[in-house]
Design a protein around this motif. Structure first.
Motif, short mmCIF file in Angstrom:
data_model
loop_
_atom_site.label_atom_id
_atom_site.label_comp_id
_atom_site.label_asym_id
_atom_site.label_seq_id
_atom_site.Cartn_x
_atom_site.Cartn_y
_atom_site.Cartn_z
N GLY A 85 0.76 -1.24 0.00
CA GLY A 85 0.00 0.00 0.00
C GLY A 85 0.79 1.29 0.00
N SER A 86 2.10 1.25 0.22
CA SER A 86 2.89 2.47 0.27
C SER A 86 3.25 2.97 -1.12
N LEU A 87 3.41 4.29 -1.24
CA LEU A 87 3.86 4.88 -2.49
C LEU A 87 5.38 4.81 -2.57
N CYS A 88 5.89 4.56 -3.78
CA CYS A 88 7.33 4.48 -4.01
C CYS A 88 7.70 5.37 -5.19
N LEU A 89 8.79 6.10 -5.02
CA LEU A 89 9.32 6.97 -6.07
C LEU A 89 10.41 6.22 -6.81
N ASN A 90 10.27 6.10 -8.12
CA ASN A 90 11.23 5.38 -8.95
C ASN A 90 11.87 6.36 -9.92
N THR A 91 13.19 6.33 -10.02
CA THR A 91 13.90 7.25 -10.89
C THR A 91 15.04 6.54 -11.61
N PRO A 92 15.27 6.84 -12.88
CA PRO A 92 16.30 6.12 -13.64
C PRO A 92 17.71 6.61 -13.41
N ASN A 93 17.89 7.79 -12.80
CA ASN A 93 19.26 8.32 -12.73
C ASN A 93 19.58 9.15 -11.49
N VAL A 94 18.67 9.23 -10.53
CA VAL A 94 18.94 10.00 -9.30
C VAL A 94 19.19 9.03 -8.16
N PHE A 95 20.38 9.10 -7.59
CA PHE A 95 20.89 8.12 -6.63
C PHE A 95 20.20 8.23 -5.28
N PHE A 96 19.58 7.14 -4.85
CA PHE A 96 19.05 6.98 -3.50
C PHE A 96 19.75 5.80 -2.85
N ALA A 97 19.93 5.88 -1.55
CA ALA A 97 20.44 4.73 -0.80
C ALA A 97 19.81 4.74 0.59
N ASP A 98 19.22 3.63 0.97
CA ASP A 98 18.71 3.47 2.33
C ASP A 98 19.77 2.74 3.15
N VAL A 99 20.17 3.35 4.25
CA VAL A 99 21.19 2.77 5.11
C VAL A 99 20.55 2.51 6.47
N ASP A 100 20.13 1.28 6.69
CA ASP A 100 19.47 0.94 7.94
C ASP A 100 20.46 0.84 9.08
N ALA A 101 19.94 1.07 10.28
CA ALA A 101 20.78 1.00 11.49
C ALA A 101 20.19 -0.06 12.42
N PRO A 102 20.38 -1.34 12.09
CA PRO A 102 19.79 -2.40 12.92
C PRO A 102 20.47 -2.47 14.29
N TRP A 103 19.71 -2.82 15.29
CA TRP A 103 20.29 -2.99 16.63
C TRP A 103 20.06 -4.43 17.06
N ARG A 104 20.97 -4.91 17.87
CA ARG A 104 20.85 -6.26 18.41
C ARG A 104 20.58 -6.18 19.90
N GLY A 105 19.68 -7.02 20.34
CA GLY A 105 19.36 -7.02 21.75
C GLY A 105 20.59 -7.29 22.61
N ALA A 106 20.61 -6.66 23.77
CA ALA A 106 21.74 -6.85 24.68
C ALA A 106 21.85 -8.32 25.08
N TRP A 107 20.71 -8.96 25.23
CA TRP A 107 20.68 -10.39 25.53
C TRP A 107 20.02 -11.09 24.35
N ARG A 108 20.58 -12.21 23.98
CA ARG A 108 20.00 -12.97 22.88
C ARG A 108 19.85 -14.43 23.28
N ILE A 109 18.79 -15.05 22.80
CA ILE A 109 18.55 -16.46 23.09
C ILE A 109 19.12 -17.28 21.95
N HIS A 110 20.06 -18.14 22.25
CA HIS A 110 20.67 -18.97 21.21
C HIS A 110 19.84 -20.25 21.06
N PRO A 111 19.46 -20.60 19.82
CA PRO A 111 18.65 -21.81 19.61
C PRO A 111 19.27 -23.06 20.22
N ALA A 112 20.61 -23.16 20.17
CA ALA A 112 21.27 -24.34 20.73
C ALA A 112 21.06 -24.42 22.24
N GLY A 113 21.04 -23.24 22.89
CA GLY A 113 20.80 -23.22 24.33
C GLY A 113 19.41 -23.71 24.67
#
Length: 326
Positions: free
Chosen positions: A93-121
């Motif tokens: 449902g979102s609108l998207c802008l498409n262009t043949p020659n104007v440079f866009f870059a999305d640079v995400d900043a993912p974070w990782r939880g301080a504690w993580r559950i390991h499947p093996a554990g």
């Protein structure tokens, strides 16, 4: 960049005593629906002939609307055209802008939880619970260990990460912004506009036009640590792309009537339902921004194509407002 207005699908079937072959192919056109059907029929016939001659090719094209098949254009509803730029509405449902020659870059900043559950554990705890249950001849004790401990750990883990998330997200964004500024410092000829998004940052290059399939664009996307799939699709579809209206779930838009899970062109039975959904979505959109302009880096040079796209992008995104991001 090719984003057609009309789409059609063709289905061919060949039956012999030995086997049955079914082929489906898309066709597209900016002229008419009939022309799109003609293209689909021709592509289906060519594919059938290749298969019957012994070639091992795909019998049906995938449903992915963006970059699933080499040679198949972006398959999304065209909302408006602005010189070389085209605004489409994507599958959610979102609108998207498409262009043949104007440079866009999305640079995400993912974070990782301080504690993580390991499947093996978790697996180790489950196995331990089974062993203890057999050893003590107590299925109840075994279940309590196998299910209760992972559940309790998950509860504590989620609670801790929920409290730490705002700080962790802010730190991840600071690190990403520092990397973007470092890129700008090492490329002084670049003119970058930096926008904040809910997930990180969006960059718009203003100093020059770029070929999405060219080495300069590929190298920049890589150096900026942009999403790998985004970089691949830019080259495959010969266009840059930016979402310019909010994601519905970030706005809290939860109508009783769900968005149909179909892609353009929509089946007739989904059209009215989708139109009602989009009307409700559009009523909430003005309360949110898709990104927020925060700073300009580097050269003052402005390419006219980039300026045209910037004006449209900033207007659609409400990039100069103080509205919440979504």
């Amino acid at each position: 960049m090719v984003i057609p207005h009309f789409w059609a699908e063709s289905r061919l079937q060949s039956k012999t005593p030995a086997k049955q072959v079914t082929v489906k192919r898309w066709g597209w056109s900016d002229i008419s629906q009939e022309d799109a059907q003609s293209v689909a029929d021709r592509r289906a016939q060519e594919a059938m002939e290749r298969i019957l001659s012994g070639e091992d090719i795909r019998r049906r094209e995938l449903k992915d609307a963006y970059g699933a098949e080499d040679g198949v254009p972006i398959r999304e509803e065209v909302i408006s055209r602005h010189e070389n730029a085209i605004v489409t509405r994507n599958s959610y449902g979102s609108l998207c802008l498409n262009t043949p020659n104007v440079f866009f870059a999305d640079v995400d900043a993912p974070w990782r939880g301080a504690w993580r559950i390991h499947p093996a554990g978790c697996l180790s705890v489950v196995i331990a619970g089974i062993v203890v249950g057999i050893w003590q001849r107590s299925p109840l004790l075994g279940c309590a260990i196998a299910i209760g401990i992972p559940w309790l750990w998950s509860l504590v883990n989620n609670s801790v990460n929920r409290m730490r998330r705002p700080t962790a997200e802010a730190l991840a964004k600071q690190e990403n912004l520092a990397a973007i500024r470092s890129f700008a410092a090492s490329h002084p000829e670049w003119h970058l506009r930096v926008y904040e998004t809910p997930a990180g940052f969006r960059l718009l290059a203003m100093h020059a036009a770029f070929d999405p399939t060219g080495e300069a664009a590929k190298a920049a996307l890589n150096d900026l640590n942009s999403d790998k799939r985004f970089a691949t699709l830019c080259a495959l579809q010969a266009c840059f792309r930016a979402r310019v209206s909010p994601k519905y779930w970030r706005m809290g838009y939860k109508p009783k009537e769900l968005l149909p899970k179909s892609k353009w062109p929509f089946p007739p039975e989904h059209v009215q339902r989708r139109e009602r959904w989009v009307a409700g979505y559009q009523a909430i959109v003005p309360k949110f921004a898709s990104c927020r302009f925060i700073e300009r880096l580097g050269s003052p040079i402005v390419h006219p194509d980039a300026e045209s796209v910037r004006a449209l992008h900033d207007q659609l995104c409400r990039a100069d407002s103080s509205l919440p991001l979504a």
